[in-house]
Motif scaffolding. Structure first.
Motif, PDB file in Angstrom:
ATOM      1  N   HIS A 221      -3.949   0.401   4.915  1.00  0.00           N
ATOM      2  CA  HIS A 221      -3.721  -1.044   4.979  1.00  0.00           C
ATOM      3  C   HIS A 221      -2.592  -1.443   4.018  1.00  0.00           C
ATOM      4  O   HIS A 221      -2.302  -0.746   3.045  1.00  0.00           O
ATOM      5  N   LYS A 222      -1.973  -2.579   4.292  1.00  0.00           N
ATOM      6  CA  LYS A 222      -0.900  -3.076   3.434  1.00  0.00           C
ATOM      7  C   LYS A 222      -1.399  -3.210   1.997  1.00  0.00           C
ATOM      8  O   LYS A 222      -2.385  -3.906   1.729  1.00  0.00           O
ATOM      9  N   ARG A 223      -0.717  -2.529   1.080  1.00  0.00           N
ATOM     10  CA  ARG A 223      -1.155  -2.552  -0.306  1.00  0.00           C
ATOM     11  C   ARG A 223      -1.058  -3.938  -0.924  1.00  0.00           C
ATOM     12  O   ARG A 223      -1.825  -4.278  -1.824  1.00  0.00           O
ATOM     13  N   SER A 224      -0.125  -4.756  -0.425  1.00  0.00           N
ATOM     14  CA  SER A 224       0.021  -6.105  -0.971  1.00  0.00           C
ATOM     15  C   SER A 224      -1.179  -6.986  -0.650  1.00  0.00           C
ATOM     16  O   SER A 224      -1.396  -8.009  -1.299  1.00  0.00           O
ATOM     17  N   GLN A 225      -1.990  -6.573   0.332  1.00  0.00           N
ATOM     18  CA  GLN A 225      -3.154  -7.367   0.722  1.00  0.00           C
ATOM     19  C   GLN A 225      -4.463  -6.780   0.186  1.00  0.00           C
ATOM     20  O   GLN A 225      -5.536  -7.308   0.472  1.00  0.00           O
ATOM     21  N   LEU A 226      -4.376  -5.673  -0.553  1.00  0.00           N
ATOM     22  CA  LEU A 226      -5.574  -5.019  -1.059  1.00  0.00           C
ATOM     23  C   LEU A 226      -5.897  -5.498  -2.464  1.00  0.00           C
ATOM     24  O   LEU A 226      -5.036  -5.480  -3.352  1.00  0.00           O
ATOM     25  N   SER A 227      -7.133  -5.927  -2.661  1.00  0.00           N
ATOM     26  CA  SER A 227      -7.555  -6.340  -3.999  1.00  0.00           C
ATOM     27  C   SER A 227      -8.137  -5.177  -4.793  1.00  0.00           C
ATOM     28  O   SER A 227      -8.276  -5.253  -6.016  1.00  0.00           O
ATOM     29  N   SER A 228      -8.474  -4.080  -4.112  1.00  0.00           N
ATOM     30  CA  SER A 228      -9.070  -2.921  -4.765  1.00  0.00           C
ATOM     31  C   SER A 228      -7.993  -1.929  -5.183  1.00  0.00           C
ATOM     32  O   SER A 228      -7.201  -1.466  -4.364  1.00  0.00           O
ATOM     33  N   SER A 229      -7.972  -1.596  -6.473  1.00  0.00           N
ATOM     34  CA  SER A 229      -6.998  -0.609  -6.950  1.00  0.00           C
ATOM     35  C   SER A 229      -7.297   0.768  -6.377  1.00  0.00           C
ATOM     36  O   SER A 229      -6.385   1.570  -6.168  1.00  0.00           O
ATOM     37  N   ALA A 230      -8.594   1.060  -6.106  1.00  0.00           N
ATOM     38  CA  ALA A 230      -8.962   2.355  -5.533  1.00  0.00           C
ATOM     39  C   ALA A 230      -8.365   2.525  -4.144  1.00  0.00           C
ATOM     40  O   ALA A 230      -7.876   3.609  -3.788  1.00  0.00           O
ATOM     41  N   MET A 231      -8.375   1.451  -3.346  1.00  0.00           N
ATOM     42  CA  MET A 231      -7.810   1.539  -1.997  1.00  0.00           C
ATOM     43  C   MET A 231      -6.291   1.661  -2.052  1.00  0.00           C
ATOM     44  O   MET A 231      -5.690   2.363  -1.238  1.00  0.00           O
ATOM     45  N   ARG A 232      -5.656   1.009  -3.012  1.00  0.00           N
ATOM     46  CA  ARG A 232      -4.199   1.153  -3.154  1.00  0.00           C
ATOM     47  C   ARG A 232      -3.848   2.588  -3.530  1.00  0.00           C
ATOM     48  O   ARG A 232      -2.861   3.150  -3.045  1.00  0.00           O
ATOM     49  N   THR A 233      -4.654   3.189  -4.403  1.00  0.00           N
ATOM     50  CA  THR A 233      -4.428   4.584  -4.775  1.00  0.00           C
ATOM     51  C   THR A 233      -4.603   5.507  -3.578  1.00  0.00           C
ATOM     52  O   THR A 233      -3.878   6.493  -3.420  1.00  0.00           O
ATOM     53  N   LEU A 234      -5.552   5.192  -2.710  1.00  0.00           N
ATOM     54  CA  LEU A 234      -5.785   6.003  -1.523  1.00  0.00           C
ATOM     55  C   LEU A 234      -4.590   5.935  -0.580  1.00  0.00           C
ATOM     56  O   LEU A 234      -4.194   6.948   0.007  1.00  0.00           O
ATOM     57  N   VAL A 235      -3.999   4.760  -0.428  1.00  0.00           N
ATOM     58  CA  VAL A 235      -2.794   4.625   0.397  1.00  0.00           C
ATOM     59  C   VAL A 235      -1.662   5.459  -0.197  1.00  0.00           C
ATOM     60  O   VAL A 235      -0.923   6.133   0.523  1.00  0.00           O
ATOM     61  N   ASN A 236      -1.517   5.417  -1.519  1.00  0.00           N
ATOM     62  CA  ASN A 236      -0.483   6.228  -2.184  1.00  0.00           C
ATOM     63  C   ASN A 236      -0.695   7.716  -1.913  1.00  0.00           C
ATOM     64  O   ASN A 236       0.260   8.467  -1.682  1.00  0.00           O
ATOM     65  N   GLN A 237      -1.957   8.158  -1.945  1.00  0.00           N
ATOM     66  CA  GLN A 237      -2.260   9.562  -1.670  1.00  0.00           C
ATOM     67  C   GLN A 237      -1.893   9.928  -0.236  1.00  0.00           C
ATOM     68  O   GLN A 237      -1.359  11.013   0.024  1.00  0.00           O
ATOM     69  N   LEU A 238      -2.169   9.025   0.693  1.00  0.00           N
ATOM     70  CA  LEU A 238      -1.823   9.277   2.092  1.00  0.00           C
ATOM     71  C   LEU A 238      -0.309   9.414   2.254  1.00  0.00           C
ATOM     72  O   LEU A 238       0.171  10.299   2.975  1.00  0.00           O
ATOM     73  N   LEU A 239       0.448   8.580   1.578  1.00  0.00           N
ATOM     74  CA  LEU A 239       1.915   8.674   1.628  1.00  0.00           C
ATOM     75  C   LEU A 239       2.385  10.023   1.081  1.00  0.00           C
ATOM     76  O   LEU A 239       3.282  10.661   1.658  1.00  0.00           O
ATOM     77  N   THR A 240       1.776  10.461  -0.004  1.00  0.00           N
ATOM     78  CA  THR A 240       2.142  11.748  -0.606  1.00  0.00           C
ATOM     79  C   THR A 240       1.855  12.896   0.344  1.00  0.00           C
ATOM     80  O   THR A 240       2.675  13.808   0.511  1.00  0.00           O
TER      81      THR A 240
END
Length: 394
Positions: A221-240
């Protein structure tokens, strides 16, 4: 010692497995009753929770065959020796290396693109992106075409995106791994990222492999719309992982599916990741006839006009067509129960079912229309806009 008392304590421990004192008492009673194997198992569970528990070590030492070992000079347990001695009685504390390699189910799909009705444009994109280079290694080398990359399938629900991904794997005899967000998310910090990494490692070890990421909008999901830091980290991992950092993704073709591409983080769609996008539309008339035939082939039918039904089900998704067949079968079953006479599913049943079932794609296209009108400045949804204009919805 009364077996009834031991049985009662065993039941109590099963109900409260983390009660160390209760489990220790049971171990002592078992040791006194000569049931050494069971006593060792419970003492080991106590030591797993409380490594310095002297009473548990004494029970363990008393229950061990032969001479009791000398007390260690410092608190601790020789777990390696105990696991070797009582393998099968006490479960190992840690899984051996490589035990998690099959945590994700690796399939060998039995379907191919020939089993997919219609979707000619989608099949052509898949052929150019992955299938043709894989079948022609010399041409692939000549043109420097990589086998890594990703394709994003988007469109209304129930139109065969998952089935199409499975067919791609079956077409080339590649491994197929399907993943949804429930396979990744865990409550512990770092566990979700590790699960995602393990998934990609499994796909790399089984290359050529088709890795299917279902509902990618939930995972990326769009990181700018995520309030959870854990979900933002998960998106970063997927990009990696999509970049193949630390391990090449050669031979791993990522297929992702979503009903809401406008909710996906923009970084996921840059070149080298999910850089190609294909709109998967409701099946055309030929595909609708094939889908209806598939869902009726194991049912008692007579006089079914597939061409007429295909014409009457325009804009129906594959899931809608399956529901039509199910509804028609219910009509025939209802009559059989009421009259006591079994009859075939008729064209009349199918026509009534078509009137009873409404296309589920209409709501999705209503949302998509707003996106095309107000969020298509970059032109990424031009194919969707063309379809909406064709249907006079735009």
């Amino acid at each position: 010692m009364s077996d009834a008392l031991i049985d009662s304590l065993t039941a109590a421990v099963a109900a409260r497995p983390d009660d160390v004192a209760l489990r220790l008492h049971l171990a002592e009673l078992l040791a006194g009753a000569g049931r050494a194997g069971e006593a060792i198992g419970h003492a080991a569970q106590v030591l797993a929770r409380d490594p310095g528990n002297e009473a548990a070590r004494r029970v363990m030492a008393a229950a061990l065959p032969g001479e009791a070992p000398a007390a260690p000079s410092r608190p601790g347990v020789d777990w390696d020796a105990l696991e070797s001695e009582f393998e099968g009685v006490v479960p190992p504390r840690f899984a051996p290396a490589g035990a998690g390699d099959d945590a994700f189910e690796v399939e060998r799909a039995a379907v191919t693109l020939a089993d997919v009705g219609g979707m000619d444009e989608v099949k052509q994109r898949l052929e150019l992106a992955f299938l043709a280079p894989l079948r022609n290694p010399q041409l692939r080398t000549l043109f420097g075409k990589s086998l890594r990359g990703g394709l994003l399938l988007y469109g209304p629900p129930g139109c065969g995106k998952t089935f199409l991904a499975r067919a791609v794997a079956g077409e080339i005899g590649a491994a197929f791994i399907s993943l949804s967000i429930v396979d990744v998310l865990q409550m512990w910090i770092g566990s979700s990222e590790r699960n995602l990494h393990d998934l990609f490692e499994s796909a790399r070890s089984h290359a050529p492999c088709v890795l299917f990421l279902d509902e990618i909008d939930a995972l990326g999901h769009k990181r700018s719309q995520l309030s959870s830091s854990a979900m933002r980290t998960l998106v970063n991992q997927l990009l990696t992982e999509l970049d193949g950092v630390g391990g090449g993704n050669e031979g791993v073709f990522v297929l992702a599916a979503t009903n809401a591409p406008w909710d996906i983080d923009a970084a996921l769609r840059r070149p080298g990741r999910l850089d190609r996008t294909v709109l998967v539309l409701p099946p055309d008339a030929t595909a609708r006839a094939a889908i209806l035939e598939y869902h009726l082939r194991d049912r008692p039918v007579a006089g079914i006009d597939l061409r007429a039904l295909a014409a009457a089900t325009e804009h129906f998704s594959g899931a809608d067509l399956a529901h039509v067949c199910e509804t028609a079968a219910e009509f025939a079953l209802r009559d059989a129960i009421a009259t006591g006479e079994v009859r075939m599913i008729s064209q009349q049943d199918m026509t009534a079912a078509v009137r009873d079932v409404r296309p589920s794609t209409d709501a999705w296209f209503a949302t998509a229309r707003s996106v095309v009108m107000f969020g298509n400045a970059s032109g990424e949804y031009d194919d969707l806009a063309a379809y909406l204009r064709k249907r006079k919805l735009l």
